[in-house]
Design a protein around this motif. Structure first.
Motif, PDB file in Angstrom:
ATOM      1  N   LEU A   1      -6.535  18.378  -0.778  1.00 14.05           N
ATOM      2  CA  LEU A   1      -7.941  18.623  -0.426  1.00 14.05           C
ATOM      3  C   LEU A   1      -8.445  19.987  -0.881  1.00 14.05           C
ATOM      4  O   LEU A   1      -9.645  20.180  -1.057  1.00 14.05           O
TER       5      LEU A   1
ATOM      6  N   GLU B   1     -27.940  14.184   3.699  1.00 11.91           N
ATOM      7  CA  GLU B   1     -27.295  15.199   2.857  1.00 11.91           C
ATOM      8  C   GLU B   1     -27.100  16.529   3.587  1.00 11.91           C
ATOM      9  O   GLU B   1     -26.092  17.202   3.420  1.00 11.91           O
TER      10      GLU B   1
ATOM     11  N   SER C   1     -24.611  15.697  -8.379  1.00 13.21           N
ATOM     12  CA  SER C   1     -23.940  16.266  -7.203  1.00 13.21           C
ATOM     13  C   SER C   1     -22.808  15.377  -6.714  1.00 13.21           C
ATOM     14  O   SER C   1     -21.891  15.832  -6.036  1.00 13.21           O
ATOM     15  N   LEU C   2     -22.860  14.113  -7.075  1.00 11.40           N
ATOM     16  CA  LEU C   2     -21.806  13.174  -6.674  1.00 11.40           C
ATOM     17  C   LEU C   2     -20.662  13.104  -7.621  1.00 11.40           C
ATOM     18  O   LEU C   2     -19.716  12.365  -7.388  1.00 11.40           O
TER      19      LEU C   2
ATOM     20  N   PRO D   1     -19.235  18.234  -9.333  1.00 10.85           N
ATOM     21  CA  PRO D   1     -18.524  19.141  -8.416  1.00 10.85           C
ATOM     22  C   PRO D   1     -17.270  18.499  -7.809  1.00 10.85           C
ATOM     23  O   PRO D   1     -16.310  19.206  -7.489  1.00 10.85           O
ATOM     24  N   VAL D   2     -17.294  17.183  -7.655  1.00  8.43           N
ATOM     25  CA  VAL D   2     -16.137  16.485  -7.068  1.00  8.43           C
ATOM     26  C   VAL D   2     -14.965  16.502  -8.049  1.00  8.43           C
ATOM     27  O   VAL D   2     -13.834  16.873  -7.700  1.00  8.43           O
TER      28      VAL D   2
ATOM     29  N   THR E   1     -19.555   5.163  -8.854  1.00  6.53           N
ATOM     30  CA  THR E   1     -19.039   5.009  -7.487  1.00  6.53           C
ATOM     31  C   THR E   1     -17.960   3.939  -7.373  1.00  6.53           C
ATOM     32  O   THR E   1     -17.106   4.030  -6.493  1.00  6.53           O
TER      33      THR E   1
ATOM     34  N   PHE F   1      -9.516   9.316  -8.375  1.00  7.07           N
ATOM     35  CA  PHE F   1      -8.706   9.627  -7.184  1.00  7.07           C
ATOM     36  C   PHE F   1      -7.397   8.842  -7.171  1.00  7.07           C
ATOM     37  O   PHE F   1      -6.388   9.326  -6.643  1.00  7.07           O
TER      38      PHE F   1
ATOM     39  N   PRO G   1     -13.161   6.100  -8.032  1.00  6.81           N
ATOM     40  CA  PRO G   1     -11.929   5.467  -7.547  1.00  6.81           C
ATOM     41  C   PRO G   1     -10.751   5.636  -8.512  1.00  6.81           C
ATOM     42  O   PRO G   1      -9.638   5.956  -8.088  1.00  6.81           O
TER      43      PRO G   1
ATOM     44  N   PHE H   1     -10.685  10.118 -16.731  1.00 11.53           N
ATOM     45  CA  PHE H   1     -11.749   9.522 -15.921  1.00 11.53           C
ATOM     46  C   PHE H   1     -12.829  10.548 -15.585  1.00 11.53           C
ATOM     47  O   PHE H   1     -14.011  10.204 -15.499  1.00 11.53           O
TER      48      PHE H   1
ATOM     49  N   LYS I   1     -13.582  20.095  -8.331  1.00  9.61           N
ATOM     50  CA  LYS I   1     -12.786  20.558  -7.195  1.00  9.61           C
ATOM     51  C   LYS I   1     -11.391  19.928  -7.202  1.00  9.61           C
ATOM     52  O   LYS I   1     -10.379  20.617  -7.029  1.00  9.61           O
ATOM     53  N   TYR I   2     -11.336  18.631  -7.411  1.00 15.23           N
ATOM     54  CA  TYR I   2     -10.035  17.954  -7.312  1.00 15.23           C
ATOM     55  C   TYR I   2      -9.143  18.202  -8.530  1.00 15.23           C
ATOM     56  O   TYR I   2      -7.916  18.188  -8.404  1.00 15.23           O
TER      57      TYR I   2
ATOM     58  N   ALA J   1     -28.409  14.165  -2.708  1.00 16.94           N
ATOM     59  CA  ALA J   1     -27.460  13.261  -3.360  1.00 16.94           C
ATOM     60  C   ALA J   1     -28.052  12.852  -4.695  1.00 16.94           C
ATOM     61  O   ALA J   1     -29.056  12.159  -4.746  1.00 16.94           O
ATOM     62  N   THR J   2     -27.456  13.331  -5.756  1.00 16.91           N
ATOM     63  CA  THR J   2     -27.903  12.956  -7.099  1.00 16.91           C
ATOM     64  C   THR J   2     -26.665  12.550  -7.886  1.00 16.91           C
ATOM     65  O   THR J   2     -25.535  12.795  -7.444  1.00 16.91           O
ATOM     66  N   MET J   3     -26.877  11.975  -9.027  1.00 21.71           N
ATOM     67  CA  MET J   3     -25.727  11.559  -9.840  1.00 21.71           C
ATOM     68  C   MET J   3     -24.874  12.777 -10.217  1.00 21.71           C
ATOM     69  O   MET J   3     -23.650  12.674 -10.300  1.00 21.71           O
TER      70      MET J   3
ATOM     71  N   LEU K   1     -23.581  15.857   2.654  1.00 19.17           N
ATOM     72  CA  LEU K   1     -23.200  15.583   1.267  1.00 19.17           C
ATOM     73  C   LEU K   1     -21.776  16.050   0.966  1.00 19.17           C
ATOM     74  O   LEU K   1     -20.991  15.332   0.349  1.00 19.17           O
TER      75      LEU K   1
ATOM     76  N   ILE L   1     -11.341  23.682   2.220  1.00 17.63           N
ATOM     77  CA  ILE L   1     -12.489  22.958   2.797  1.00 17.63           C
ATOM     78  C   ILE L   1     -13.000  23.702   4.019  1.00 17.63           C
ATOM     79  O   ILE L   1     -12.318  24.520   4.580  1.00 17.63           O
TER      80      ILE L   1
END
Lengths: 168, 168
Positions: free
Chosen positions: B165, A112, B7-8, B11-12, B134, B142, B139, B63, B15-16, B3-5, A130, B168
């Motif tokens: 993106l 991470e 943080s995965l 934030p993703v 995951t 995205f 999927p 989603f 951001k997107y 890495a936690t459920m 991460l 970044i």
């Protein structure tokens, strides 16, 4: 299985590359059946300054192997972008999956906070492991897999979301 | 950050979705500048049996909120698919981001083994929380963000991967 850097990366890349490989079979069969020059699909783009189908597949491979290698602290192996035709693209996907299969969880887990540097032509990007995985590698990977799918759909290949998602 | 459920996921998605909101601004400005009927972009598809740009944005929202809610053990709020125009789609993205902002890490973390059931018209999908995030939610998310981007690119909007993106 707990959420770890391995569980969030390797199985995801493997599954979606496998799905893409099946889609390549369907594209090859479609070209043959409809007497379509395979190059018409392989070189297809959604806009003149976008990348071709072939490049989308190569880049999906690159983002998967880049993540698997860099999270383990290794430099990614270079795959030359020389594939011509569906069979060679499938072979590249198979080589990428073999690399993923060889990834050792104990080398990826705990990454991470590993500092990841990507040197580009104009600037160097620096991430934590991460951020690199969740904000860069997975989004880029899905971007190219989805665009490959979209190019084929746009050219009439009768596939659907189930082919993108695979067996769920 | 480990890495936690949380943080995965949160934030993703945030951001997107934020990046997609900026792309919507660019699409609206492009339509105005080039005297393009906004509906020509909003209703655009890459193939007649694919979904429109508007639906791709709505599904990206779905989603994201589906994952944020279900991982916390809640039923996702229903957002009616009634948006007309770029401004209303941006508002839907803003509502989705507000939902993500209200997600509490302590309710999402540890959801790896939570059983998630999705009842569809023909079958019920059952996942562990980790698989759901995951192998399904990210999927699909995205897929729809990328397809929205691809539809606009295909229709000439001068954006690039950097817009997908974000910063970044």
């Amino acid at each position: 299985m707990p959420a770890t850097m391995y569980s969030l990366s390797i199985p995801v890349f493997r599954k979606y590359l496998s799905n893409l490989s099946v889609i390549l079979d369907k594209a090859a069969a479609y070209a043959e059946e409809r007497k379509i020059d395979p190059a018409a699909l392989l070189d297809a783009r959604l806009y003149p300054d976008m990348l071709t189908f072939t490049r989308q597949v190569q880049l999906a491979s690159d983002f998967a192997k880049g993540a698997a290698s860099r999270l383990a602290g290794d430099a990614p192996p270079k795959f030359d972008d020389v594939e011509v035709g569906f069979a060679q693209l499938k072979e590249r996907i198979a080589r990428t999956i073999a690399l993923l299969d060889s990834a050792r969880p104990e080398r990826i887990d705990g990454s991470e906070e590993r500092q990841i540097e990507l040197k580009g032509p104009t600037r160097t990007l620096t991430f934590s492991g991460l951020e690199f995985l969740t904000q860069f590698s997975l989004p880029n990977f899905f971007f190219h897999v989805t665009t490959a799918y979209a190019i084929l759909r746009h050219n009439g290949l009768p596939i659907g979301k189930d082919n993108f998602l695979g067996r769920i």
